[in-house]
Design a protein around this motif. Sequence first.
Motif, PDB file in Angstrom:
ATOM      1  N   CYS A  60       0.808  -1.215   0.000  1.00 45.06           N
ATOM      2  CA  CYS A  60       0.000   0.000   0.000  1.00 45.06           C
ATOM      3  C   CYS A  60       0.840   1.263   0.000  1.00 45.06           C
ATOM      4  N   LEU A  61       2.087   1.145   0.351  1.00 40.57           N
ATOM      5  CA  LEU A  61       2.936   2.321   0.455  1.00 40.57           C
ATOM      6  C   LEU A  61       4.252   2.032  -0.236  1.00 40.57           C
ATOM      7  N   ASP A  62       4.328   2.341  -1.520  1.00 40.98           N
ATOM      8  CA  ASP A  62       5.510   2.029  -2.298  1.00 40.98           C
ATOM      9  C   ASP A  62       6.378   3.262  -2.466  1.00 40.98           C
ATOM     10  N   ALA A  63       7.664   3.116  -2.201  1.00 42.92           N
ATOM     11  CA  ALA A  63       8.583   4.233  -2.349  1.00 42.92           C
ATOM     12  C   ALA A  63       8.777   4.544  -3.820  1.00 42.92           C
ATOM     13  N   PRO A  64       8.833   5.826  -4.213  1.00 40.94           N
ATOM     14  CA  PRO A  64       9.113   6.159  -5.603  1.00 40.94           C
ATOM     15  C   PRO A  64      10.503   5.681  -5.990  1.00 40.94           C
ATOM     16  N   THR A  65      10.624   5.177  -7.193  1.00 42.51           N
ATOM     17  CA  THR A  65      11.902   4.591  -7.601  1.00 42.51           C
ATOM     18  C   THR A  65      13.009   5.622  -7.650  1.00 42.51           C
ATOM     19  N   GLU A  66      12.675   6.916  -7.755  1.00 46.85           N
ATOM     20  CA  GLU A  66      13.720   7.927  -7.845  1.00 46.85           C
ATOM     21  C   GLU A  66      14.204   8.406  -6.480  1.00 46.85           C
ATOM     22  N   THR A  67      13.653   7.853  -5.396  1.00 49.20           N
ATOM     23  CA  THR A  67      14.070   8.271  -4.066  1.00 49.20           C
ATOM     24  C   THR A  67      15.564   8.024  -3.884  1.00 49.20           C
ATOM     25  N   SER A  68      16.287   9.053  -3.466  1.00 50.31           N
ATOM     26  CA  SER A  68      17.724   8.918  -3.294  1.00 50.31           C
ATOM     27  C   SER A  68      18.040   8.462  -1.879  1.00 50.31           C
ATOM     28  N   ALA A  69      19.270   8.005  -1.693  1.00 47.84           N
ATOM     29  CA  ALA A  69      19.679   7.561  -0.364  1.00 47.84           C
ATOM     30  C   ALA A  69      19.555   8.690   0.644  1.00 47.84           C
ATOM     31  N   GLY A  70      19.882   9.914   0.207  1.00 45.86           N
ATOM     32  CA  GLY A  70      19.828  11.044   1.114  1.00 45.86           C
ATOM     33  C   GLY A  70      18.426  11.387   1.565  1.00 45.86           C
ATOM     34  N   ASP A  71      17.419  10.957   0.803  1.00 48.23           N
ATOM     35  CA  ASP A  71      16.035  11.266   1.143  1.00 48.23           C
ATOM     36  C   ASP A  71      15.369  10.176   1.973  1.00 48.23           C
ATOM     37  N   VAL A  72      15.954   8.996   2.033  1.00 44.03           N
ATOM     38  CA  VAL A  72      15.276   7.841   2.617  1.00 44.03           C
ATOM     39  C   VAL A  72      14.921   8.074   4.076  1.00 44.03           C
ATOM     40  N   LEU A  73      15.884   8.447   4.894  1.00 43.99           N
ATOM     41  CA  LEU A  73      15.624   8.629   6.323  1.00 43.99           C
ATOM     42  C   LEU A  73      14.664   9.791   6.544  1.00 43.99           C
ATOM     43  N   GLU A  74      14.888  10.890   5.856  1.00 41.38           N
ATOM     44  CA  GLU A  74      14.006  12.054   5.992  1.00 41.38           C
ATOM     45  C   GLU A  74      12.571  11.682   5.622  1.00 41.38           C
ATOM     46  N   ARG A  75      12.406  10.891   4.564  1.00 37.04           N
ATOM     47  CA  ARG A  75      11.077  10.466   4.119  1.00 37.04           C
ATOM     48  C   ARG A  75      10.393   9.606   5.178  1.00 37.04           C
ATOM     49  N   GLU A  76      11.134   8.672   5.757  1.00 39.32           N
ATOM     50  CA  GLU A  76      10.523   7.767   6.729  1.00 39.32           C
ATOM     51  C   GLU A  76      10.225   8.476   8.054  1.00 39.32           C
ATOM     52  N   VAL A  77      11.085   9.396   8.445  1.00 40.77           N
ATOM     53  CA  VAL A  77      10.809  10.191   9.638  1.00 40.77           C
ATOM     54  C   VAL A  77       9.532  11.000   9.449  1.00 40.77           C
ATOM     55  N   ALA A  78       9.364  11.587   8.273  1.00 40.57           N
ATOM     56  CA  ALA A  78       8.153  12.367   7.998  1.00 40.57           C
ATOM     57  C   ALA A  78       6.904  11.487   8.045  1.00 40.57           C
ATOM     58  N   VAL A  79       7.013  10.261   7.558  1.00 38.81           N
ATOM     59  CA  VAL A  79       5.885   9.330   7.612  1.00 38.81           C
ATOM     60  C   VAL A  79       5.500   9.037   9.058  1.00 38.81           C
ATOM     61  N   VAL A  80       6.499   8.761   9.914  1.00 37.15           N
ATOM     62  CA  VAL A  80       6.220   8.458  11.317  1.00 37.15           C
ATOM     63  C   VAL A  80       5.617   9.674  12.015  1.00 37.15           C
ATOM     64  N   GLN A  81       6.160  10.839  11.751  1.00 34.77           N
ATOM     65  CA  GLN A  81       5.635  12.049  12.389  1.00 34.77           C
ATOM     66  C   GLN A  81       4.188  12.303  11.985  1.00 34.77           C
ATOM     67  N   SER A  82       3.866  12.077  10.707  1.00 31.29           N
ATOM     68  CA  SER A  82       2.481  12.259  10.247  1.00 31.29           C
ATOM     69  C   SER A  82       1.551  11.244  10.900  1.00 31.29           C
ATOM     70  N   LEU A  83       2.012  10.008  11.012  1.00 29.74           N
ATOM     71  CA  LEU A  83       1.204   8.972  11.650  1.00 29.74           C
ATOM     72  C   LEU A  83       0.960   9.310  13.122  1.00 29.74           C
ATOM     73  N   VAL A  84       1.997   9.742  13.816  1.00 27.95           N
ATOM     74  CA  VAL A  84       1.869  10.116  15.225  1.00 27.95           C
ATOM     75  C   VAL A  84       0.830  11.231  15.391  1.00 27.95           C
ATOM     76  N   ASP A  85       0.878  12.220  14.513  1.00 31.30           N
ATOM     77  CA  ASP A  85      -0.058  13.340  14.596  1.00 31.30           C
ATOM     78  C   ASP A  85      -1.496  12.907  14.337  1.00 31.30           C
ATOM     79  N   ASP A  86      -1.661  11.832  13.575  1.00 29.55           N
ATOM     80  CA  ASP A  86      -3.003  11.412  13.154  1.00 29.55           C
ATOM     81  C   ASP A  86      -3.681  10.479  14.151  1.00 29.55           C
ATOM     82  N   LEU A  87      -2.908   9.824  15.004  1.00 28.21           N
ATOM     83  CA  LEU A  87      -3.477   8.815  15.889  1.00 28.21           C
ATOM     84  C   LEU A  87      -4.308   9.449  17.002  1.00 28.21           C
TER      85      LEU A  87
END
Length: 268
Positions: A60-87
């Motif tokens: 259900c949540l597929d990473a875009p193929t162009e995601t760079s290594a430098g963006d990976v951690l930032e992207r996942e942190v943002a996902v967790v922060q959004s989930l935390v805010d929504d719960l």
Amino acid sequence: MQTTRSEDGTEIAYERRGEGHPLVLLHGGMAPPDYWEPVVPLLDEEFAAVVPQRPGFGTCLDAPTETSAGDVLEREVAVVQSLVDDLDGDKAPILFGHSYGALTAVEAARDATVDAVVAYEPAILPDEFRRQADLADRMAAHLDRGERREAVKRYVEQVLHPDGIDDAELAAWLNEWPVWPACVDLAEEVLRMNRAVERYRLPDHLAVEESVLVLTGTDGPDFLRESARAVHEALPHSRLVEFDGISHGGPSEAPETVVAEVDAFLRS
């Protein structure tokens, strides 16, 4: 399965079990979300297990193929922060991460409103080890040659068999591993994740105001045990626990032992 969205519109899919205090379980490496299946039934009923699918590691949540290594951690942190805010809930969520999920949990807690953090062997490399790390390069070389299985095998070899294993033994072990060979499809994402780990430098001080339980095991990679201690020392409010005879797969390998320690920490 429930869904929410991050600020950039990315869909975040997660499963919630129970109505209690949200406990967000963040898997690592190539483990699927059901990595937490041995853990969830052991949690006290006052907790509601929230199990999201990491970007690129679920249907259900597929990473875009162009995601760079430098963006990976930032992207996942943002996902967790959004989930935390929504719960929903009367209390802020607790984050419990394993390996790369533990690194994500600690980084997310620097900005997100959480009640506490549990981090089992965060995927952080000590400086000396990091300067010599070449796993991402070796994986990339195999992928360039179209050797997807070999690329993933190198990851498994270093993280799950740190004391070394010959090819025949590794092949036999992989044949018994539940996620093999389906995890080969994740090769590119695992490569990007490893590049992010190799580039991450642990700061001298981690600005996490909540209490953090850092866990490690004597039978896992020495560099992860060293990093667990470094994370503990960089946090202002942290407890470090080392399990004897347990490896990097602690939460799934010895769920009763790990959950008992987590429960004691959360109740204190």
